[in-house]
Every structure is written in C-alpha cells, then in structure tokens.
Design an enzyme around this catalytic site. Structure first.
Site, PDB file in Angstrom:
ATOM      1  N   ASP A 191     -11.680 -50.228   4.315  1.00 21.39           N
ATOM      2  CA  ASP A 191     -11.460 -51.336   3.386  1.00 21.39           C
ATOM      3  C   ASP A 191     -12.819 -51.843   2.951  1.00 21.39           C
ATOM      4  O   ASP A 191     -13.632 -52.266   3.772  1.00 21.39           O
ATOM      5  CB  ASP A 191     -10.661 -52.446   4.079  1.00 21.39           C
ATOM      6  CG  ASP A 191     -10.402 -53.620   3.141  1.00 21.39           C
ATOM      7  OD1 ASP A 191      -9.784 -53.399   2.091  1.00 21.39           O
ATOM      8  OD2 ASP A 191     -10.836 -54.741   3.453  1.00 21.39           O
ATOM      9  N   GLU A 275      -9.580 -47.541  -0.649  1.00 21.71           N
ATOM     10  CA  GLU A 275      -8.845 -48.169  -1.729  1.00 21.71           C
ATOM     11  C   GLU A 275      -9.624 -47.955  -3.015  1.00 21.71           C
ATOM     12  O   GLU A 275     -10.840 -48.087  -3.033  1.00 21.71           O
ATOM     13  CB  GLU A 275      -8.725 -49.660  -1.425  1.00 21.71           C
ATOM     14  CG  GLU A 275      -7.571 -50.321  -2.111  1.00 21.71           C
ATOM     15  CD  GLU A 275      -7.373 -51.743  -1.613  1.00 21.71           C
ATOM     16  OE1 GLU A 275      -6.490 -52.416  -2.135  1.00 21.71           O
ATOM     17  OE2 GLU A 275      -8.117 -52.184  -0.724  1.00 21.71           O
ATOM     18  N   CYS A 327       2.019 -56.414   7.567  1.00 23.14           N
ATOM     19  CA  CYS A 327       1.513 -56.228   8.929  1.00 23.14           C
ATOM     20  C   CYS A 327       1.425 -54.737   9.193  1.00 23.14           C
ATOM     21  O   CYS A 327       2.402 -54.009   8.985  1.00 23.14           O
ATOM     22  CB  CYS A 327       2.455 -56.893   9.928  1.00 23.14           C
ATOM     23  SG  CYS A 327       2.114 -56.418  11.641  1.00 23.14           S
ATOM     24  N   CYS A 330       4.085 -53.802  12.437  1.00 24.38           N
ATOM     25  CA  CYS A 330       5.555 -53.770  12.305  1.00 24.38           C
ATOM     26  C   CYS A 330       6.002 -53.653  10.855  1.00 24.38           C
ATOM     27  O   CYS A 330       7.182 -53.556  10.574  1.00 24.38           O
ATOM     28  CB  CYS A 330       6.175 -55.012  12.960  1.00 24.38           C
ATOM     29  SG  CYS A 330       5.821 -56.528  12.026  1.00 24.38           S
ATOM     30  N   CYS A 346       1.360 -62.519  12.731  1.00 26.83           N
ATOM     31  CA  CYS A 346       2.438 -61.859  11.984  1.00 26.83           C
ATOM     32  C   CYS A 346       3.772 -62.536  12.285  1.00 26.83           C
ATOM     33  O   CYS A 346       4.087 -62.806  13.437  1.00 26.83           O
ATOM     34  CB  CYS A 346       2.490 -60.381  12.346  1.00 26.83           C
ATOM     35  SG  CYS A 346       3.965 -59.568  11.748  1.00 26.83           S
ATOM     36  N   CYS A 349       6.144 -59.565  14.332  1.00 21.78           N
ATOM     37  CA  CYS A 349       5.942 -59.109  15.704  1.00 21.78           C
ATOM     38  C   CYS A 349       5.039 -60.055  16.496  1.00 21.78           C
ATOM     39  O   CYS A 349       4.847 -59.849  17.697  1.00 21.78           O
ATOM     40  CB  CYS A 349       5.360 -57.695  15.708  1.00 21.78           C
ATOM     41  SG  CYS A 349       3.711 -57.616  14.989  1.00 21.78           S
ATOM     42  N   ASP A 356      -9.257 -57.898   7.423  1.00 16.65           N
ATOM     43  CA  ASP A 356      -9.928 -56.692   6.936  1.00 16.65           C
ATOM     44  C   ASP A 356      -9.492 -55.436   7.679  1.00 16.65           C
ATOM     45  O   ASP A 356      -9.282 -54.387   7.087  1.00 16.65           O
ATOM     46  CB  ASP A 356     -11.443 -56.862   7.043  1.00 16.65           C
ATOM     47  CG  ASP A 356     -11.934 -58.060   6.242  1.00 16.65           C
ATOM     48  OD1 ASP A 356     -11.455 -58.233   5.110  1.00 16.65           O
ATOM     49  OD2 ASP A 356     -12.769 -58.832   6.762  1.00 16.65           O
TER      50      ASP A 356
HETATM   51 ZN   LIG Z   1       3.840 -57.510  12.657  1.00 16.22          ZN
END
Ligand SMILES: [Zn+2]
Length: 399
Positions: A191, A275, A327, A330, A346, A349, A356
């Site tokens: 990234d 990216e 995330c 998950c 998150c 989860c 980053d």
């Molecule tokens: Zn998660």
C-alpha cells in the site's frame, strides 16, 4: 527484455565541442524531417513514409546548406529520424486508442536552447567499450567513463546525454532474458501512502525518505535565488545551473531509494500486488509536493520490470477497490473512514486493524493472492503511536 545502465561521462573540452556539434546535427535532422511532414500535411499531401525521410536526408547531405551533416556519424542522424518516427507512431496510436493512458501530442520542434541534449549510437555505429575503460564513440573520440557498476553484457545501443546541469551520461541498452531466482518467498501486498512511503502486508512500514525533503529545501533556496536574478544576466545563467544541479541531486537520491527498495521487495517475494494510484489526480491537490517527493509511479514501474526480470508475479489492482473499508480478516465492510483514523476495531470480528497494513493485505487479496494476514492485527497502543515516528531511519529502506 531491455534494461538501461547509465554512467557518468567526462569528455575532454575538445570532445565536448564535437558532442555539441553532434547534438546540433541530430536536432537539425529531426527538425527538417518534422518540417517536411508538416508541410506535406498542410498541402494536403500524403504522410511521408519513414524510408522517404531517410532518402531525403541522404540527398540533403549533398547540398551545400547541409554538407556539414557529414561531419557526424550517419547513425546518429538516422537515429534522430527514428526518434521522430517513434513520436509520430505514439501520436497515431494514442489517437486511434491503440495506446492507453494520457493523450500523446504531435512531435514538436527541438530547440537549440533546450537544456537536455541527446544522441544515440546503435551497434552498427560500432561504438565500443575499450579495454582502457574508455568509451569509443565514432567521430567523437575515446571518452572517459566512471563505471559505477559492471555492464552485464554487450549493449545494443548507447545514448549520450548532456543534462541541464551540464553533466554527460552514457545510457546503455542491454538485452537480457529473465533471471530465474527461486521464488519461494511470501506474497506481498503493498500500500503506497502519504504517512509512509509504503506499507507491506506483512506489517512492515517503510518510511518516506526524509533526505529528499532536506534536498528539496536546498532546491527551493536555489530557485528563490534564481528568481531574484535579472533576465539575460550571467548571474542568472549561473543560478540556473545551480537549480538544475539541485534538481539532479534530488532525482538521483530518489531513484537510488526506489532501486534499493524495489530490488529488496522483488527478491524476497514470489508475487507482489500494488494499488494503481490516481497519482495525477492526487498531484493536483495540496498533497502535491509529498506525492512528487514519493514518486510512486516511477517506483511501481521498477517493481513491474524487476518482477519480469526475476520471474515474479506482478499485479496492479484497480484504484477503486475500497481497501480501507473492508476488514482483511473477516471481510466485513464497515464503510469509509476519515484519513485521520489510523486504526479501528472491526465491527465484525473485533480485531484492531492498522489502516495501512489492512490496506496492503486487501491489495494482495484483490489481486487474487493468498496472503498471510497475521501482520494486520495490531495492539491498539502500537497502532496509535505518534505519526512523527516515520522517517527516523533515512538510510535504511526498512522501518
Ligand atoms: Zn473483521
């Protein structure tokens, strides 16, 4: 594939003036051919083919006005035509949509006042690297070279450049097949960001090179001094060379940083994913300076060619993939977050995610790579460390 190897040249005063003449001849040949094509276009005549331009050149060398072209290696003149033909091809391909990316303009006349001059010798010009280490250039002489690294094989061409700082370079093109180094390393998502130069999916963060900022300060001082000098004065010329030198130093330092980091990344990974950034879009905002300092597109181009060179997989993912909304553990999507949010818990989860690193893992996943995600989860305290920590290791690309 082709690789370029560049070295400093130290021509003698005599060689400098023959080089200046060669730059001038190449420029005249380029401009004459461009003028002929433009005149044909304006007269409604068909496009002058490459071979016809070449014949015109041979004829014009016999006229008294252009007789002095014979003082220069004919390969240099033919290569100037080849440059023009390539510029037209790029333009036509851009118009027809065959070539992607930003639109290419029609070739323009080369100026005598341009601060960068170049000529190219191909293998049939019989340029030669001598046992003494000098570079033999036909009709120029044996030019001293500083061999900063070894040339890996016989080059297929050499471009001699005089840059705006008045320095001379030889840029060799080397044909090479891929080097197969066993690629058992991990898969790495990258990234590219503003708080760090790059963040890797394994949790490593690479600081933005602060030495570039320091060099940038020197550059700005030189620019201010230049703007105070009177137009056309000798002092202004001196100040201009100083600005050009400062520019060259920044560019060299940046390139060196990109080379070290990209080589390390490609050597250690079996596949990389980055990216595709909207750099031109970002560069228009007030982030412009740090974006240019970071020089992402040059870095991504290095990653790409080194991937091919070392037989690694290279992926570029679309820039609209929401890498900071999902995330990476998950895959619950919990919406956009303002830039100052560097870490969050998150909703799905309950993991603490570093913005980053989470993005870097998502980049790898979007490229269809199976990446280890253990680096993405962080302890809250760690993720919220002060921002100023970046850039404390200007020498090492790893942080
Ligand atoms: Zn998660």
């Amino acid at each position: 594939m082709q690789l370029r190897y560049s070295y400093r040249l130290y021509p003698t005063p005599g060689q400098r003036s023959t080089l200046a003449r060669a730059f001038g001849c190449a420029r005249v040949v380029f401009n004459d051919a461009l003028a002929a094509r433009e005149a044909a276009y304006k007269a409604g005549e068909p496009y002058i083919p490459d071979a016809a331009l070449s014949k015109r050149l041979t004829v014009s060398k016999r006229t008294p006005e252009r007789a002095w072209l014979a003082e220069v290696s004919s390969v240099v003149l033919q290569q100037a035509l080849a440059d023009l033909n390539q510029a037209y091809r790029n333009f036509f391909d851009s118009v027809s949509g065959k070539r992607k990316g930003p639109k290419v303009a029609l070739p323009r006349f080369r100026s005598r006042k341009a601060h960068r001059q170049a000529i190219r010798f191909t293998a049939n010009a019989r340029f030669k690297v001598l046992a003494s280490g000098k570079l033999r250039l036909p009709r120029i002489g044996d030019v001293p070279v500083r061999w900063s690294r070894d040339l890996p094989s016989q080059p297929s061409s050499v471009t001699v450049i005089r840059d705006s700082a008045g320095r001379y370079f030889a840029s060799f093109v080397i044909q090479t097949g891929p080097v197969t180094v066993p690629g058992s390393g991990p898969v790495t998502g990258i990234d590219l960001g503003l708080t760090h130069f790059a963040v890797l999916s394994d949790g490593r963060k690479i600081a933005s090179p602060q030495f570039l900022r320091r060099a940038g300060k020197k550059l700005r001082r030189a620019q201010r001094s230049l703007s105070r000098k009177q137009k056309g004065s000798q002092n202004r010329d001196k100040a201009r060379v100083k600005v050009a030198r400062a520019h060259a130093r920044v560019a060299d330092a940046r390139r060196e940083f990109h080379h070290q980091l990209s080589t390390a990344l490609i050597r250690d990974s079996q596949a990389v994913a980055v990216e595709d950034l909207a750099v031109t879009g970002l560069a228009r905002t007030r982030m412009a300076r740090s974006v240019h300092d970071a020089g992402w597109s040059a870095f991504v181009a290095m990653l790409e060619y080194k991937s091919r060179l070392y037989g690694r997989r290279f992926h570029r993912i679309g820039r609209f993939t929401p890498t900071s909304q999902t995330c990476c553990l998950c895959e619950v999507k919990d919406g956009p977050k303002p830039l100052h949010v560097r870490a969050w818990r998150c909703q799905g989860c309950g993991a603490w995610l570093d913005r980053d690193i989470n993005a870097a893992v998502n980049v790898a996943k979007a490229a269809g790579l199976a990446v280890t995600v253990c680096g993405a989860q962080v302890r809250p305290g760690l993720a919220l460390a002060p921002r100023g920590e970046a850039g404390t290791h200007p020498k090492s690309p790893w942080k």
